[in-house]
Design a protein around this motif. Structure first.
Motif, short mmCIF file in Angstrom:
data_model
loop_
_atom_site.label_atom_id
_atom_site.label_comp_id
_atom_site.label_asym_id
_atom_site.label_seq_id
_atom_site.Cartn_x
_atom_site.Cartn_y
_atom_site.Cartn_z
N GLN A 48 17.23 26.24 10.81
CA GLN A 48 18.23 25.57 8.84
C GLN A 48 16.49 24.84 8.25
O GLN A 48 16.83 25.25 7.04
CB GLN A 48 19.64 24.88 9.31
CG GLN A 48 19.79 25.72 9.51
CD GLN A 48 21.62 25.42 9.55
OE1 GLN A 48 21.55 23.82 9.45
NE2 GLN A 48 22.45 25.92 10.84
N ALA A 49 16.53 23.99 8.78
CA ALA A 49 14.76 22.98 8.26
C ALA A 49 14.32 23.50 8.08
O ALA A 49 13.57 23.40 6.42
CB ALA A 49 15.16 21.93 9.19
N SER B 159 9.82 31.05 4.97
CA SER B 159 10.52 32.01 4.19
C SER B 159 10.81 32.80 5.99
O SER B 159 10.36 32.75 7.17
CB SER B 159 9.72 33.40 3.58
OG SER B 159 9.10 33.49 4.48
N ALA C 1 10.21 18.96 6.50
CA ALA C 1 11.70 19.11 6.44
C ALA C 1 11.77 18.39 6.66
O ALA C 1 13.16 17.70 6.52
CB ALA C 1 11.48 20.44 7.51
N ARG D 146 13.58 26.67 7.55
CA ARG D 146 14.43 27.21 6.44
C ARG D 146 14.07 26.88 4.82
O ARG D 146 13.67 27.46 3.62
CB ARG D 146 15.69 28.23 6.19
CG ARG D 146 15.12 28.41 7.48
CD ARG D 146 14.77 30.60 7.23
NE ARG D 146 15.03 31.32 6.29
CZ ARG D 146 16.31 31.88 6.00
NH1 ARG D 146 16.80 32.54 7.05
NH2 ARG D 146 16.30 32.74 4.94
N THR D 147 13.72 25.37 4.63
CA THR D 147 13.67 25.02 3.39
C THR D 147 12.14 25.39 3.22
O THR D 147 11.82 24.75 1.38
CB THR D 147 13.80 23.19 3.20
OG1 THR D 147 13.38 22.86 4.32
CG2 THR D 147 15.59 23.49 3.51
N VAL D 148 11.01 25.54 3.88
CA VAL D 148 10.03 25.84 3.48
C VAL D 148 9.22 26.79 4.39
O VAL D 148 8.22 26.79 3.66
CB VAL D 148 9.20 23.54 4.58
CG1 VAL D 148 9.61 22.59 3.60
CG2 VAL D 148 9.40 24.29 5.86
#
Length: 417
Positions: free
Chosen positions: A15-16, A22, A66, A18-20
């Motif tokens: 999840q972390a 794709s 992240a 996915r913030t930086v």
């Protein structure tokens, strides 16, 4: 701070990231990375070490970015190999005589499909079998596979110690077992190895074995186990010849900074045909230059070499040697070993003497029974198995047997690697 379980931690990392990154950018590599957390530090371990340069440059900074808002630092764990960096196939010295065994070992080490399964390496003591097995283990570890590399004696100890031994072995992806000749003293392990073999083979998981001498000489092998070992690829290592031993001496002394003339290199390579004795002599020479003098006179050189002896120079072990070592170490009269006394200390000493005669002299159980007072052969079987069992569960007993073994003078009789 509570450390999350591995499944929860993995989801948190995903999840972390996915913030930086794709989802397509994470595809193909995320499943080959393991994570662990200690306090506020996230440790990343790569199953495929070859990814390290790319991962360090392209992913690690983004992972750190992240997790920075959560006060967690990120580090890449160093690569851990089952054995030292020196155990690499590129370091195995061989000429044309061992070209095929080396090529076979390289193929097994690099191939992940277990095409040659099992690989069984045979050869005399000191021919390099253990080196090849350790190099294969390291190569498989670099591919990110879970490795179990053991000797028969150590595996037998694990089976005595662990209630989950079978599931523990089967949890590995590569099974490497050294010293098959020692199955003679761990007969009950043979049936278990047949089961393990079938499971590993059915799941296309690589197995590698080694045996001192030849499988044909191991008359104690159960037919089912022998046929499975012969099912795969069997290679025979020839003893290193003079050319290979010269290469070894030259490389070793350069790597360790040991000054030796060419004449002394040749003398060492000629005198010691066993690679272990050869390396042991080089270590003694290095210790002398470190601790006594950087210059070694001819007298000191030959004196140091005299501390080691080749198997050809050593006298064979006899039953008298073993009985003497047992009686001296355990404080028992030699005649008590063959008498019918039942005192606990005498019985233990007699069992140890039988066990060591069986191990070092390859005596049959009936021969042992006759040697130790004309007993029944079942008594000899019980004695050998009792010593194995006691050594596995009692460190003190194990230390006694090792001390007795040390007292037995070096010999040319069969030995384990």
């Amino acid at each position: 701070m509570t450390t999350p379980d591995l499944h929860t931690l993995r989801d948190s990392v995903r999840q972390a990231l996915r913030t930086v990154l794709s989802a397509p950018e994470m595809e193909g590599w995320f499943d080959t990375v393991d994570f662990s957390q200690e306090g506020t530090e996230l440790c990343v371990r790569l199953r495929q070490p070859d990814m390290a340069p790319w991962f360090s440059e392209s992913v690690l900074p983004l992972l750190a970015q992240a997790f920075a808002p959560h006060g967690i630092t990120v580090r890449l764990a160093p690569q851990v190999l089952p054995f030292g960096e020196e155990f690499r196939l590129d370091e195995f010295l061989a000429n044309s005589k061992n070209a095929f065994p080396l090529a076979s070992a390289r193929e097994v080490a690099e191939d992940q499909s277990a095409r040659f399964n099992p690989l069984t390496v045979c050869g005399e003591s000191g021919s390099g079998k253990t080196f090849l097995l350790r190099a294969i283990a390291n190569a498989k570890a670099k591919q990110g596979q879970r490795i179990l590399a053991s000797t028969v004696a150590d595996l037998a100890t694990e089976y005595d110690r662990r209630s989950d031994a079978r599931s523990w072995v089967l949890s590995h992806e590569v099974f490497i077992l050294d010293d098959l000749q020692d199955l003679e003293f761990h007969d009950t392990l043979q049936g278990e190895l047949i089961l393990l073999f079938d499971r590993f083979h059915a799941h296309r998981r690589q197995m590698v074995f080694s045996c001192t001498g030849t499988l044909a000489a191991c008359s104690f092998l159960q037919p089912k186990l022998r046929s499975r070992l012969e099912w795969g690829l069997m290679i025979a290592l020839k003893a290193p010849d003079l050319d290979v031993r010269l290469q070894f001496v030259h490389r070793w002394r350069q790597r360790h900074g040991l000054a030796l003339s060419r004449d002394r290199e040749v003398l060492l390579a000629q005198r010691f045909t066993d690679m272990r004795l050869l390396e042991g002599s080089l270590l003694k020479l290095l210790a002398y230059t470190d601790l006594v003098s950087p210059q070694i006179s001819d007298d000191e050189f030959f004196k140091i070499l005299s501390y080691s002896t080749t198997p050809a120079q050593a006298a064979p072990i006899t039953t008298h040697d073993i009985m003497d070592a047992v009686s001296q170490t355990l404080g028992i009269r030699r005649e008590d070993l063959v008498a019918h006394g039942r005192q606990r200390t005498i019985t233990w000493a007699r069992h140890v003497a039988m066990y060591l005669c069986r191990k070092h002299l390859r005596l049959s159980y009936p021969e042992l029974a006759r040697l130790f007072g004309g007993r029944d052969h079942t008594t000899a079987i019980y004695a050998c198995r009792k010593v194995e069992s006691d050594m596995a569960r009692d460190p003190g007993r194990k230390a006694q047997v090792h001390e007795i073994t040390r007292r037995i003078r070096p010999a040319s009789s069969p030995s384990t690697e």
